[in-house]
Each structure stands twice: as C-alpha cells, then as structure tokens.
Design an enzyme around this catalytic site. Sequence first.
Site, PDB file in Angstrom:
ATOM      1  N   SER A   1      32.082  31.157   4.183  1.00 51.61           N
ATOM      2  CA  SER A   1      31.971  31.395   5.629  1.00 51.61           C
ATOM      3  C   SER A   1      30.560  31.145   6.158  1.00 51.61           C
ATOM      4  CB  SER A   1      32.366  32.844   5.936  1.00 51.61           C
ATOM      5  OG  SER A   1      31.522  33.737   5.209  1.00 51.61           O
TER       6      SER A   1
ATOM      7  N   LEU B   1      38.671  25.955   5.094  1.00 49.68           N
ATOM      8  CA  LEU B   1      39.940  26.114   5.814  1.00 49.68           C
ATOM      9  C   LEU B   1      39.720  26.016   7.318  1.00 49.68           C
ATOM     10  CD1 LEU B   1      42.932  26.659   5.196  1.00 49.68           C
ATOM     11  CD2 LEU B   1      42.466  29.120   5.492  1.00 49.68           C
TER      12      LEU B   1
ATOM     13  N   CYS C   1      23.286  46.947 -18.192  1.00 52.65           N
ATOM     14  CA  CYS C   1      22.813  48.294 -18.552  1.00 52.65           C
ATOM     15  C   CYS C   1      21.587  48.652 -17.721  1.00 52.65           C
ATOM     16  CB  CYS C   1      22.466  48.361 -20.041  1.00 52.65           C
ATOM     17  SG  CYS C   1      21.853  49.977 -20.530  1.00 52.65           S
TER      18      CYS C   1
ATOM     19  N   HIS D   1      25.863  35.455  -7.758  1.00 49.66           N
ATOM     20  CA  HIS D   1      26.149  36.859  -7.402  1.00 49.66           C
ATOM     21  C   HIS D   1      26.673  37.662  -8.594  1.00 49.66           C
ATOM     22  CE1 HIS D   1      26.627  35.694  -2.875  1.00 49.66           C
ATOM     23  NE2 HIS D   1      25.381  35.710  -3.264  1.00 49.66           N
TER      24      HIS D   1
ATOM     25  N   GLY E   1      34.809  26.492   0.730  1.00 51.56           N
ATOM     26  CA  GLY E   1      35.394  27.827   0.837  1.00 51.56           C
ATOM     27  C   GLY E   1      34.414  28.959   1.027  1.00 51.56           C
TER      28      GLY E   1
ATOM     29  N   TYR F   1      35.457  47.773  -8.686  1.00 47.81           N
ATOM     30  CA  TYR F   1      35.279  46.574  -9.516  1.00 47.81           C
ATOM     31  C   TYR F   1      36.228  46.576 -10.719  1.00 47.81           C
ATOM     32  CZ  TYR F   1      31.431  45.366  -6.507  1.00 47.81           C
ATOM     33  OH  TYR F   1      30.707  45.035  -5.381  1.00 47.81           O
TER      34      TYR F   1
HETATM   35  N1  APR Z   1      40.641  26.820   1.244  1.00 46.30           N
HETATM   36  C1  APR Z   1      39.391  26.603   1.774  1.00 46.30           C
HETATM   37  N2  APR Z   1      38.685  27.565   2.430  1.00 46.30           N
HETATM   38  C2  APR Z   1      39.274  28.760   2.571  1.00 46.30           C
HETATM   39  C3  APR Z   1      40.578  29.052   2.078  1.00 46.30           C
HETATM   40  C4  APR Z   1      41.260  28.001   1.392  1.00 46.30           C
HETATM   41  N3  APR Z   1      42.478  28.175   0.882  1.00 46.30           N
HETATM   42  N4  APR Z   1      40.888  30.347   2.405  1.00 46.30           N
HETATM   43  C5  APR Z   1      39.826  30.836   3.088  1.00 46.30           C
HETATM   44  N5  APR Z   1      38.860  29.880   3.193  1.00 46.30           N
HETATM   45  C6  APR Z   1      37.543  29.996   3.829  1.00 46.30           C
HETATM   46  C7  APR Z   1      37.516  30.884   5.066  1.00 46.30           C
HETATM   47  O1  APR Z   1      37.791  30.127   6.231  1.00 46.30           O
HETATM   48  C8  APR Z   1      36.090  31.422   5.055  1.00 46.30           C
HETATM   49  O2  APR Z   1      35.228  30.536   5.767  1.00 46.30           O
HETATM   50  O3  APR Z   1      36.695  30.621   2.894  1.00 46.30           O
HETATM   51  C9  APR Z   1      35.708  31.390   3.573  1.00 46.30           C
HETATM   52  C10 APR Z   1      35.643  32.776   2.914  1.00 46.30           C
HETATM   53  O4  APR Z   1      34.587  33.465   3.504  1.00 46.30           O
HETATM   54  P1  APR Z   1      34.173  34.941   2.993  1.00 46.30           P
HETATM   55  O5  APR Z   1      35.362  35.769   2.872  1.00 46.30           O
HETATM   56  O6  APR Z   1      33.071  35.374   3.891  1.00 46.30           O
HETATM   57  O7  APR Z   1      33.626  34.689   1.516  1.00 46.30           O
HETATM   58  P2  APR Z   1      32.222  34.073   1.033  1.00 46.30           P
HETATM   59  O8  APR Z   1      31.692  33.096   2.012  1.00 46.30           O
HETATM   60  O9  APR Z   1      32.390  33.622  -0.346  1.00 46.30           O
HETATM   61  O10 APR Z   1      31.283  35.401   1.061  1.00 46.30           O
HETATM   62  C11 APR Z   1      29.942  35.257   0.661  1.00 46.30           C
HETATM   63  O11 APR Z   1      29.612  37.626   0.820  1.00 46.30           O
HETATM   64  O12 APR Z   1      30.694  39.579   0.594  1.00 46.30           O
HETATM   65  C12 APR Z   1      29.720  38.811   0.041  1.00 46.30           C
HETATM   66  O13 APR Z   1      28.938  38.653  -2.182  1.00 46.30           O
HETATM   67  C13 APR Z   1      30.047  38.410  -1.386  1.00 46.30           C
HETATM   68  O14 APR Z   1      29.896  36.242  -2.436  1.00 46.30           O
HETATM   69  C14 APR Z   1      30.295  36.917  -1.261  1.00 46.30           C
HETATM   70  C15 APR Z   1      29.489  36.514  -0.053  1.00 46.30           C
END
Ligand code: APR
Length: 229
Positions: free
Chosen positions: A174, A199, A114, A106, A172, A53
């Site tokens: 998943s 995306l 702390c 998150h 953005g 981190y």
């Molecule tokens: N514009 C739009 N979407 C995008 C772009 C972009 N430029 N680049 C990537 N993406 C999309 C991908 O297609 C994917 O669906 O963003 C998503 C990212 O997914 P993850 O990497 O799984 O991230 P997230 O959904 O935020 O993860 C959720 O998981 O790991 C834990 O705590 C962590 O907050 C996080 C949570």
Amino acid sequence: MTKVVVLTGAGISAESGVPTFRDADGLWEGHAVEDVATPQAFDRDPLVVQRFYDARRAALLGVEPNPAHHALARLERSLGDDLLVVTQNIDDLHERAGSTRVLHMHGELLSAQCRACGTRSRWEVGLHDDPVCPHCGAAALRPDVVWFGEVPYEMDRIFDALESCDLFVSIGTSGAVYPAAGFVRAARAYGARTLELNLQPSEGSLFFHESRQGPAGLLVPAWVDELLA
Ligand code: APR
C-alpha cells in the site's frame, strides 16, 4: 543483464489466504496496532502479543505459495544474483516457492528472538507458554518481527541493491509504511526504471514510471514472461 530489485508486501500473499493489513477484513481491522505490534504493547501485555503471532504462525501451515510467488522463483532461476527480493512479509511463501535471494526486512514468523542474548532461532511452534532460548536458556523469547518504532533488518544491503539496480518493481504493498514506501524514490533517484503491480493504486503510485492494477497472481507471471521474453 538487468539488475532487478523486487519489493513485496502483504498483497502478494493475499491470494494464498494470508490476510493483508489495511484492506477490508485486514489484520489491522481486528487488532489495534498499538496492542500487538509495538515494543510497548509487548512490555504491557506479552501474552496478547504472543497469542497474536502464535495464531499467524499456526495459520502458515494451512496456506501455500501462489502463482505470483512461483513466478518470482522462476525469475530467480533465470537472473540468479541479478535478482533480489526484499519482502515486508513475515510469511515463508517466497522460500516455499523456491526463492533463495530473499531479504525479510520486517522479520519472520518462523523465527524467535531472545531478549537476553539476542540470538534469532528458527521457531515453528507457539511462544505464549514462555519457552526458553535454545542458545542461552533464558525464558526471554519474543516474535522475531520488526514492530513499529523498531529499525528494519538489512537496510544497508537493501540500499546497496537499490543503488545498483536497473529495474525496481513493487508488488502488493500500500506504500503506507516507511522506510519501504520510500524505496521507489531512492531507486528512481539512482536511475532505475520503476514499476508497480498492485490490486489498486497505492499511496505511492505517482512515484512509479508505470503502475499496473490487478491481482498479483495474474500480473506477476505475465510481467515475468515479458521480462524473460
Ligand atoms: N494482488 C495484488 N495486490 C493486492 C492483492 C492482490 N491479490 N490484494 C491486496 N493487494 C494490495 C492492496 O491493494 C494494498 O495496496 O496489497 C496492498 C496491501 O497493503 P497493506 O495491507 O497495507 O500491506 P503492506 O503494504 O504489506 O503493509 C506494510 O505495514 O502493518 C505493517 O509491518 C506491516 O509489513 C507490513 C507493512
């Protein structure tokens, strides 16, 4: 006025140079979740977790908000209290773009928690050298990040907003991680219209009334123009 809840994930910060988690070259490619993002990992080897981190906190200094962040800040200037941004992201790019109505479910990189007194303090430097808590003086600080197996922040306020919103927009993410991945179905059950901007299709695309694919830096400003037209 339309009440809007926007959920954002790592994809909204991707074009700023902040790695996502599950895409190719994502954070979980290089690190095992169980080594850096669980309370057990921290108990087992705090230095590995702190350094993970610390590196992400330091990297924040080298990135800037992108047009998607700026478009949401612009939307807030029009909608005021009728807009709430719920982010899974721990970066500060929404705030740096000018958004003020942001809930970090998150946690935040620029904050330390702390383990002795529970105080959450603004924190901009490293934690690996075991600094003391500014409130109680104990050397018991951890990243103020919600790890797997922990309860996210602000869940009551988030569900109140989902219950009263007219429009729920997901940007953005998943759709792989709950409880955030379940927000679309909750909002829809309360009667909201639902839109996904991503995306590529996410694990939850089928739950949305509409899903648009493309980079957030293009989709979000276009959607904000449409909403404010
Ligand atoms: N514009 C739009 N979407 C995008 C772009 C972009 N430029 N680049 C990537 N993406 C999309 C991908 O297609 C994917 O669906 O963003 C998503 C990212 O997914 P993850 O990497 O799984 O991230 P997230 O959904 O935020 O993860 C959720 O998981 O790991 C834990 O705590 C962590 O907050 C996080 C949570």
